[in-house]
Enzyme design. Structure first.
Site, PDB file in Angstrom:
ATOM      1  N   ASP A 165       1.122  -1.299  -0.049  1.00  0.00           N
ATOM      2  CA  ASP A 165       0.247  -0.088  -0.179  1.00  0.00           C
ATOM      3  C   ASP A 165       0.816   1.352   0.271  1.00  0.00           C
ATOM      4  O   ASP A 165       2.137   1.882   0.787  1.00  0.00           O
ATOM      5  CB  ASP A 165      -0.888   0.225   1.190  1.00  0.00           C
TER       6      ASP A 165
ATOM      7  N   ASP B 288     -13.205  -6.365  -4.742  1.00  0.00           N
ATOM      8  CA  ASP B 288     -13.328  -7.073  -3.392  1.00  0.00           C
ATOM      9  C   ASP B 288     -14.567  -7.818  -3.110  1.00  0.00           C
ATOM     10  O   ASP B 288     -15.446  -6.914  -3.623  1.00  0.00           O
ATOM     11  CB  ASP B 288     -13.795  -5.298  -2.581  1.00  0.00           C
TER      12      ASP B 288
END
Length: 252
Positions: free
Chosen positions: A11, A130
């Site tokens: 990230d 997702d």
């Protein structure tokens, strides 16, 4: 038999890695170039960078970071987060990324998948999904905006549509398993594998070596992605690959 891929995920915000990476010899836990080089040395097959800040002012920073990483590291890079147009894709690919991952933008505008595939080729377009199990509906539901917004989409049907539009790969995160270290959601990947014929990357739930064996031996996924277990040295890529080899799974 194509070799299965082991893929760390990082990230990034403002050109820095945000979940500190805890390698022993790393002086700067936020430096993406040093971290990418360390992962290359460990034997990672690919790297995924997700821009979690992804606003306009961060996009140039992200492209600059990709340029630096791709100059030092010679494995495929997939970049996601904040890519909402063909121009965004072009900027990231020109900077040295091999693939761009689109998630919420693809749900909002599925034609973006086709436009990207036509311009850059299917192999450059990863659709990230997702998904979480919806027991009442008896299906996996798609979520967008970093898992914050539920949609009406069934994940398996959306995967099929994304591939029909030109997605060359799917990066599918089980929100139910993400961060739990309870193993990959094999049921999800079995359902996807029975429906699409492009490479699938499993994400969410990696906690131990057996989890990698299970996902590759019981589902048709092509790669397994993990973050914290690698970043904090709980598992090494070498250990994962050695375990997979022992179990007859082909790895690079």
């Amino acid at each position: 038999m194509l070799a299965k891929r082991i893929i760390p995920c990082l990230d990034v915000a403002d050109g820095r890695v945000k979940k500190g990476v805890n390698f022993v010899n790393l002086t700067d836990v936020g430096d993406p170039v040093a971290i990418a080089a360390a992962y290359q040395q460990q034997g990672a097959d690919e790297l995924v960078f997700l821009d979690i800040a992804a606003t306009n002012e961060h996009r140039e920073t992200m492209a600059a970071m990709v340029e630096q990483v791709s100059a030092q590291v010679f494995m495929p890079l997939t970049i996601g987060g904040g890519i909402t147009s063909v121009a965004d894709m072009q900027r990231i690919l020109r900077a040295g990324a091999d693939k761009t991952a689109i998630n919420s933008a693809a749900v909002a505008n599925p034609e973006l998948i086709r436009a990207g595939a036509e311009k850059f080729g299917n192999q450059c377009i990863v659709v990230a999904i997702d998904a979480a199990w919806d027991a009442a509906a008896g299906q996996y539901r798609v979520y967008t905006h970093g898992g914050q917004q539920a949609t009406d989409l069934d994940a398996v049907a959306w995967a099929k549509q994304a591939v029909a539009l030109g997605a060359g790969e799917l990066l599918v995160t089980s929100m139910d398993r993400d961060g739990t270290k309870a193993g990959f959601d094999t049921k999800l990947y079995q359902a996807l594998g029975a429906t699409v014929n492009v490479p699938i990357i499993a994400s969410g739930g990696a906690g131990n070596l057996q989890d990698f064996v299970d996902v590759f031996s019981t589902t048709p996924v092509d790669g397994a992605l993990a973050a914290s277990v690698f970043h904090f040295g709980e598992l090494t890529i070498a250990d994962v690959k050695a375990t997979l080899r022992k179990q007859g799974v082909v790895v690079r």
